[in-house]
Write a protein that holds these residues in place. Structure first.
Motif, PDB file in Angstrom:
ATOM      1  N   ALA A  58       6.371   4.468  -2.088  1.00 58.49           N
ATOM      2  CA  ALA A  58       5.507   5.081  -3.095  1.00 58.49           C
ATOM      3  C   ALA A  58       4.574   4.053  -3.721  1.00 58.49           C
ATOM      4  CB  ALA A  58       6.354   5.757  -4.170  1.00 58.49           C
ATOM      5  N   GLU A  59       5.066   2.848  -3.953  1.00 60.99           N
ATOM      6  CA  GLU A  59       4.211   1.792  -4.509  1.00 60.99           C
ATOM      7  C   GLU A  59       3.023   1.523  -3.595  1.00 60.99           C
ATOM      8  OE1 GLU A  59       6.243  -1.521  -7.042  1.00 60.99           O
ATOM      9  OE2 GLU A  59       7.526  -1.142  -5.314  1.00 60.99           O
TER      10      GLU A  59
ATOM     11  N   ALA B 195       7.918   4.386  -9.363  1.00 63.43           N
ATOM     12  CA  ALA B 195       8.305   3.559  -8.218  1.00 63.43           C
ATOM     13  C   ALA B 195       8.781   2.180  -8.649  1.00 63.43           C
ATOM     14  CB  ALA B 195       7.137   3.425  -7.254  1.00 63.43           C
TER      15      ALA B 195
ATOM     16  N   ILE C 201       2.871   7.145 -10.355  1.00 63.68           N
ATOM     17  CA  ILE C 201       3.571   6.644  -9.169  1.00 63.68           C
ATOM     18  C   ILE C 201       4.097   5.230  -9.425  1.00 63.68           C
ATOM     19  CG2 ILE C 201       3.335   5.952  -6.755  1.00 63.68           C
ATOM     20  CD1 ILE C 201       1.286   8.196  -6.410  1.00 63.68           C
ATOM     21  N   ARG C 202       3.265   4.377 -10.003  1.00 64.37           N
ATOM     22  CA  ARG C 202       3.695   2.994 -10.243  1.00 64.37           C
ATOM     23  C   ARG C 202       4.811   2.926 -11.277  1.00 64.37           C
ATOM     24  NH1 ARG C 202      -2.286   0.198  -9.813  1.00 64.37           N
ATOM     25  NH2 ARG C 202      -2.181  -0.157  -7.559  1.00 64.37           N
TER      26      ARG C 202
ATOM     27  N   TYR D  93      10.886   1.807  -5.432  1.00 64.94           N
ATOM     28  CA  TYR D  93      10.468   2.837  -4.462  1.00 64.94           C
ATOM     29  C   TYR D  93       9.264   2.288  -3.706  1.00 64.94           C
ATOM     30  CZ  TYR D  93       9.853   7.798  -3.043  1.00 64.94           C
ATOM     31  OH  TYR D  93       9.755   8.994  -2.357  1.00 64.94           O
ATOM     32  N   THR D  94       9.523   1.436  -2.708  1.00 66.12           N
ATOM     33  CA  THR D  94       8.495   0.626  -2.071  1.00 66.12           C
ATOM     34  C   THR D  94       7.415   1.454  -1.394  1.00 66.12           C
ATOM     35  OG1 THR D  94      10.194  -1.048  -1.695  1.00 66.12           O
ATOM     36  CG2 THR D  94       8.122  -1.300  -0.496  1.00 66.12           C
TER      37      THR D  94
ATOM     38  N   LYS E  27      12.432   2.011  -9.769  1.00 67.83           N
ATOM     39  CA  LYS E  27      13.429   2.383  -8.756  1.00 67.83           C
ATOM     40  C   LYS E  27      13.241   1.615  -7.448  1.00 67.83           C
ATOM     41  CE  LYS E  27      15.324   5.735 -11.221  1.00 67.83           C
ATOM     42  NZ  LYS E  27      16.731   5.726 -11.670  1.00 67.83           N
TER      43      LYS E  27
ATOM     44  N   GLY F 105       8.045  12.078  -7.092  1.00 62.80           N
ATOM     45  CA  GLY F 105       8.619  11.490  -8.296  1.00 62.80           C
ATOM     46  C   GLY F 105       8.160  12.207  -9.547  1.00 62.80           C
TER      47      GLY F 105
ATOM     48  N   ILE G 245      13.903   5.855   1.128  1.00 66.38           N
ATOM     49  CA  ILE G 245      14.315   5.569  -0.241  1.00 66.38           C
ATOM     50  C   ILE G 245      15.239   4.350  -0.260  1.00 66.38           C
ATOM     51  CG2 ILE G 245      15.394   6.547  -2.310  1.00 66.38           C
ATOM     52  CD1 ILE G 245      15.087   9.317  -0.974  1.00 66.38           C
TER      53      ILE G 245
ATOM     54  N   THR H 170       6.492  11.310  -0.323  1.00 66.38           N
ATOM     55  CA  THR H 170       7.045  10.641  -1.498  1.00 66.38           C
ATOM     56  C   THR H 170       6.995  11.658  -2.633  1.00 66.38           C
ATOM     57  OG1 THR H 170       4.941   9.737  -2.314  1.00 66.38           O
ATOM     58  CG2 THR H 170       6.200   8.389  -0.747  1.00 66.38           C
TER      59      THR H 170
ATOM     60  N   ASN I 277      18.421   3.713  -5.247  1.00 65.81           N
ATOM     61  CA  ASN I 277      17.900   4.894  -5.953  1.00 65.81           C
ATOM     62  C   ASN I 277      18.781   6.097  -5.625  1.00 65.81           C
ATOM     63  OD1 ASN I 277      16.390   6.835  -7.253  1.00 65.81           O
ATOM     64  ND2 ASN I 277      14.436   6.234  -6.338  1.00 65.81           N
TER      65      ASN I 277
END
Length: 247
Positions: free
Chosen positions: A115-116, A107, A103-104, A112-113, A110, A171, A205, A169, A209
């Motif tokens: 998901a972070e 994220a 995930i990190r 991807y706040t 991209k 990815g 998103i 989320t 992205n």
């Protein structure tokens, strides 16, 4: 005959944990089981996660009970695409470090706040999958040779006014994209959401992205809202794009 007598366990500690739960008068706390068997916390969590995955044990409100169902092969699906074999299955506790790392990695590149923040939460909480009166959280992972390479996460507060919606989320590591892994993860998540009665799934998103936005639109998602300048990344403001999907 008890399940512990008929089922072939691959580890004695796992069998002892199951027998302890099976022989209790009712649901028993995980800590009671661990202390009674004098097992180290890390190994105990691992074995309980395997028992949950195999459908032998379920946990509600921190208490464990035997489910007597055995393993369910339908929980795990394997696909072959363009020379790559990958598996989609529910996440278990032993996936935690791999899941957080993937995930990190996805994220961070991209911005991807959302998901972070999910990665930060599961890195510090006791359980990956969660079901409580306050919040429900589910993960499915994609694995290649038992290594996590992608995920889908669905989460919803258990509030009556929001009970029909969930946030998601999703990815896949860049080197594994282009094999249909993301589509299979999304299908699995949508099937699960439909089974649980959710009517709409949201994904927030960053507008930068574009690949992710295109992916969700290609799979039936619609852009429902745009919040201008919602994120600030390295001194620049970035819009948030909210996509919505129906199971």
């Amino acid at each position: 005959m008890q399940v512990s007598e008929a089922f072939e366990f691959t580890h004695e500690d796992r069998k002892s944990i199951y027998q302890c739960i099976e022989n209790s008068d009712g649901p028993i706390s995980a800590e009671e089981v661990r202390e009674s068997l004098r097992l180290d916390p890390s190994g105990f969590r691992h074995h309980v996660a395997i028992l949950k995955r195999d459908g032998l044990v379920e946990e509600r409100g921190g208490r464990l009970r035997a489910t007597f169902e055995g393993s369910d092969e339908a929980d795990e699906e394997t696909f072959d695409a363009e020379g790559l074999s990958f598996t989609i299955r529910p996440a278990i506790e032993t996936d935690r470090s791999g899941l957080v790392g993937v995930i990190r990695q996805v994220a961070g590149g991209k911005t991807y706040t959302v998901a972070e923040s999910v990665a930060d939460i599961i890195d510090h909480e006791e359980t990956v999958v969660q079901s409580s009166p306050v919040r429900s959280r589910m993960f499915f992972v994609a694995t290649v040779s038992d290594e996590v390479v992608g995920w889908i996460h669905l989460e919803s507060p258990e509030l009556e006014k929001l009970s029909h919606t969930a946030e998601l989320t999703l990815g896949v590591l860049e080197e594994y994209q282009g094999h249909g892994i993301g589509g299979h993860l999304l299908d699995r998540g949508l099937d699960w959401a439909e089974e649980k009665g959710y009517e709409k799934l949201y994904n927030s998103i960053p507008s930068t992205n574009e690949d992710a936005i295109d992916f969700f639109e290609a799979h039936g998602g619609e852009i429902e809202a745009v919040r201008e300048d919602h994120y600030k990344y390295e001194g620049e403001y970035i819009d948030e794009v909210m996509t919505a999907l129906e199971p």
